[in-house]
Each structure stands twice: as structure tokens, then as C-alpha cells.
Write an enzyme that holds these catalytic residues in place. Structure first.
Site, PDB file in Angstrom:
ATOM      1  CG  ASP A 183     -29.787  30.703  -5.724  1.00  0.00           C
ATOM      2  OD1 ASP A 183     -30.226  31.582  -6.489  1.00  0.00           O
ATOM      3  OD2 ASP A 183     -28.993  29.813  -6.106  1.00  0.00           O
ATOM      4  CD  GLU A 200     -27.430  32.480 -11.417  1.00  0.00           C
ATOM      5  OE1 GLU A 200     -26.894  32.829 -12.470  1.00  0.00           O
ATOM      6  OE2 GLU A 200     -26.807  32.461 -10.326  1.00  0.00           O
TER       7      GLU A 200
END
Ligand code: BES
Ligand code: ZN
Length: 463
Positions: A97, A162
Site C-alpha cells: 500500500d 501499513e
């Protein structure tokens, strides 16, 4: 470096494969980067899934057993190399991500269309963390395709939350720790010391992220008619925020420093020995003065001391021209960077007590606890660290320096708690890579050196 074991004998075949593959590896990374896998924005949910599938398929093509594990949020990708008896297991963590990015934020080019310029690849995710974690996938591929298989057991854990500090990974660790058992953990999601000076990061700060919402009257009021009689939530919020630091730059919350692990003399000596030019640093940032906690150097303050920063503040009117409003509410996002031994829940509690004490009369408030991560310092005198240092020496042409960094990588705490191992933080980025900002970049040469270092690291770990 003498070829001390079977794995090192295959090194030259792996090295040749890496050399021959350079162009393709970069093209593949560009394809991964073109997927705008922004975890914070639900409109990109299809993209985060596509990025997860990209990673799974890449691992599968290399000969790993790879699968997507569903969570309540973005999926996790797990990949396993074919089992080799008698060899240690390495857990490789990365995150697919990325932070949000729009060209209008100030990018020179489209954030999700990678562009090569001056030896760098410019795009969102180039260094944080697609370009960095992808080095380990290509290193593993090289061993599988040219080295007769990986010399150690490798488990890949590539997640998608994250950047939003998701709770789903914690749940995954709590439930699946048994399947993640490993002897070493490695993450490439940090920086080198400077161009030409590779680093191994042995410390990271933790984080306690909070939101403070202040409520005053039930609706906005005319400040001429009511100002002076009714508490202004924006004034109150500013007063609370101003009370968070004393005039020595220390956090003025009772008990905040109680658990702070002091800096050892040897660490202060190491910090002082690092090549660091304060005036160049000031110039790069465009600031006249560097300030912070009294009694500590800039490097100590930005990587090994706890801090408090406000990230956003809202309320009232900020459009064009004046508006004499006494706002009904105000809010702020703020966080504390923490160092080892500080507990983010304890810090959040201390903040609650502090606000209860200093909050002016006439307003009410609410505190939202967003996410936390512990600060970490890992052992530096270990076989894993020695293997990493040798591998970096081979790939980057010099031994890494040991540094502590100020950012946070929450999974390091989960790995320590659930798997009982320290993480090796082998960062291939640079400090001016613009992560979380416009014009994020990653050095293409460092991308290839990172792949070589990872490949060599697997060999150095083999018994
Ligand atoms: N890669 C960074 C952390 C980092 C940056 C480590 C520089 C070392 C040097 C990571 O992706 C990140 O941005 N983490 C967040 C943590 C979080 C819980 C959102 C951070 O540090 O703000
Ligand atoms: Zn990040």
C-alpha cells in the site's frame, strides 16, 4: 569474501542472472507502481487488491507457494519458498500500500506513472515501499531460477495497511504466529545514511497517534455578541496544544519521560561520529534554525528522543476575507514519537490526564486513540546482523553504518512480540526520497544494489 559454503559457490550464477535481468526487474517494478494502491482511500480498494494479486502472481512465477489471505481490510500476501532441510527461515516483510498522491499536490509528473530522471525512478511508492520490498522478490527469483533454489527458507509477508496503521495485521499475527515462525526477519522500508553510505537501522521510534476534538456552544456564534462570555473551542484547543511543550523543548506531560530509555554513552559517541553537516541540512529543509529538546544534538533529537507534533488543526473560518465567528468546535490531530520502553497506551493515558488538567472551563472534549507502535532497538552483535553487513558490503561496495531512525514501522513490534525475533532493517532508500510527499523517488542503482544485497544475504545466512 571466500566461498565458504555451497550457497556461495552458486553466487556467480545468481549474480549473472541479476545483471541480465536488470531491465526487466525495473519494468516489472514500474507495472507494480502503476497500480494506485492507496490504502487510506476506499475508492482505491480494487487497486489494493490488484497490487496484492500482482505480488502473489510474481511470487508464484518465481516458484513460491503464494496465497492471498483475506482480512477485514486490505488483503495480506503470504509466499513460501520450497522447504530446505536444516536451513534457517527468514521472514521478509513489505507493504504494497502507498500514501495518497495527486498531481495537484505539487508533483512534477503523474504520481502513478513512473518516470526515470537523473538515475531515479519518480512515482508514489517508488521507495515506500514497493521499490524496496520488490528487491527481495527479485533476489528470491534469482536463486530459484539460477541458483538451484533458495539456500534458506523464506516466508514473504507483504501487507496492504501499513500506511493506515491497520489493526488487521495485529490480528493476523495473533492468530497465525505459528505459521510465521522464523529465525530472522528482514524489512527494507528505511533509508541509507547518504548516497554511497549504506546503513543498517538498529532503532526506530514508536508512535502514539491521537485526535482531540473540542466542543463549545452548540452552534457557531457572532464573536462580537458572544465573545467574552462564551469559551471559544479554538482558543481552548490552542491553549491545550501550547501546554504540551515547555520552553526547553521538552514534552510537558507528567510522567512522559518516566520510561524513556536513556541514550548510552557509546550511542552518543556513534551519533557524533556520523558524517552530518548541520548547515547543509538546514539549507535542504529551508529553515533558519534547528530547534528541539535542550541538551541533545539534532541527530539524537530526530531519531532517538521522544517528541510531540501537531499534524492538523481545524475549526472556525479560514476562507478568504474576515468572518467574525466564534466557532462551535475545533479539532487537532497529533502524535508522539516514542523511544524504547515507552508504552503507547501509557502515553495516551498520560495525555488524557494532562488534557483533563489543563482544559479551560466552558468546553468539552473527546480524545480518539488512532494507532500505536512501540519504539525499538535491536541487538547489533548477532549472526544475522553480521550476515547483513557482509551482504551490503558486497553489493554496495562498503560496510554499512549503524543508525537509529525517527520513523516507525509497527510490524517490528509485532514480530518481536509474537515471533520473538529482532528485525534487520536494511533500508535502500535515501533521506531525500520524498516519502509521503510529492515527487517521491528511488535511485535505480540502489534498486539493483538492493536486489544484489538481498540475494547475497540469503547466501550468507545459509549454514
Ligand atoms: N517507511 C516508513 C517508516 C520509516 C521512514 C522508517 C523513514 C525509517 C525511516 C513507513 O512506511 C511509515 O511511514 N510509517 C509510519 C507509521 C504509521 C503507523 C503510519 C510513520 O512513521 O509515520
Ligand atoms: Zn510510509
Amino acid at each position: 569474501m571466500p566461498a565458504t559454503n555451497a550457497a556461495l559457490e552458486k553466487w556467480s550464477a545468481v549474480e549473472s542472472y541479476l545483471k541480465a535481468g536488470e531491465g526487466r526487474f525495473l519494468d516489472e517494478l514500474k507495472n507494480l507502481i502503476r497500480i494506485p494502491s492507496v490504502s487510506a482511500q476506499p475508492a482505491h480498494n480494487d487497486d489494493t487488491r490488484e497490487a496484492a494479486e500482482f505480488v502473489r502472481d510474481d511470487l508464484t512465477r518465481s516458484g513460491m507457494k503464494a496465497e492471498i489471505v483475506e482480512t477485514a481490510g486490505h488483503p495480506i500476501v503470504i509466499g513460501r519458498s520450497p522447504h530446505v532441510d536444516g536451513q534457517p527461515t527468514v521472514l521478509v516483510y513489505g507493504h504494497y500500500d502507498v500514501q495518497p498522491a495527486e498531481k495537484a499536490d505539487g508533483w512534477a509528473t503523474e504520481p502513478f506513472e513512473p518516470v526515470e530522471k537523473n538515475g531515479n525512478l519518480y512515482a508514489r511508492g517508488a521507495t515506500d515501499d514497493k521499490g524496496q520490498f520488490y528487491t527481495h522478490l527479485k533476489a528470491a527469483e534469482a536463486w530459484m531460477k539460477a541458483g538451484g533454489g533458495l539456500p534458506v527458507n523464506v516466508v514473504f509477508l507483504i501487507e496492504g495497511e501499513e500506511e493506515v496503521g491497520g489493526a488487521n495485521l495485529e490480528k493476523f499475527f495473533a492468530e497465525k504466529a505459528g505459521e510465521l515462525a522464523c529465525d530472522y526477519a528482514v524489512i527494507s522500508d528505511s533509508s541509507q545514511w547518504a548516497p554511497g553510505v549504506p546503513a543498517v537501522t538498529y532503532g526506530l521510534r514508536g508512535l502514539c497517534y491521537l485526535e482531540l476534538l473540542v466542543q463549545g456552544p452548540k452552534t457557531d456564534l457572532h464573536s462580537g455578541m458572544f465573545g467574552g462570555a462564551v469559551a471559544n473551542p479554538l482558543n481552548a484547543l490552542c491553549k491545550i496544544i501550547a501546554s504540551l511543550h515547555d520552553d526547553k523543548g521538552r514534552v510537558a506531560i507528567e510522567g512522559f519521560y518516566d520510561d524513556v530509555a536513556p541514550l548510552a554513552d557509546w550511542e552518543r559517541a556513534e551519533f557524533a561520529a556520523l558524517p552530518f553537516d548541520e548547515s547543509a541540512f538546514r539549507e535542504v529543509l529551508g529553515v533558519k534554525e534547528l530547534t528541539g529538546e535542550a541538551g541533545f544534538t539534532t541527530l539524537e533529537r530526530k531519531s532517538a528522543r521522544p517528541t510531540c507534533d501537531v499534524h492538523g488543526l481545524w475549526g472556525g473560518y479560514s476562507g478568504p476575507g474576515p468572518k467574525t465567528v466564534l466557532p462551535a468546535k475545533a479539532g487537532a490531530k497529533l502524535s508522539f514519537r516514542l523511544v524504547p520502553n515507552q508504552d503507547n497506551r501509557k502515553v495516551a493515558d498520560a495525555f488524557r490526564k494532562h488534557v483533563a488538567k489543563v482544559c479551560p472551563l466552558g468546553v468539552t472534549y473527546e480524545i480518539i486513540d488512532h494507532h500505536g507502535a512501540p519504539g525499538v532497538v535491536v541487538e547489533t552483535d548477532t549472526p544475522g546482523m553480521a550476515a547483513a553487513r557482509r551482504a551490503i558490503d558486497v553489493a554496495f561496495g562498503r560496510e554499512p553504518v549503524l543508525v537509529r531512525e525517527g520513523g516507525s514501522i509497527p510490524v517490528v513490534g509485532l514480530i518481536k512480540d509474537h515471533l520473538k525475533v529482532d528485525t534487520l532493517l536494511l533500508g535502500w532508500g535515501q533521506n531525500d526520497d520524498n516519502l509521503h510527499a510529492p515527487d517521491e523517488k528511488f535511485s535505480i542503482a540502489d534498486f539493483h544494489r538492493g536486489i544484489a544485497a538481498s540475494a547475497r544475504f540469503f547466501a550468507e545466512l545459509a549454514r
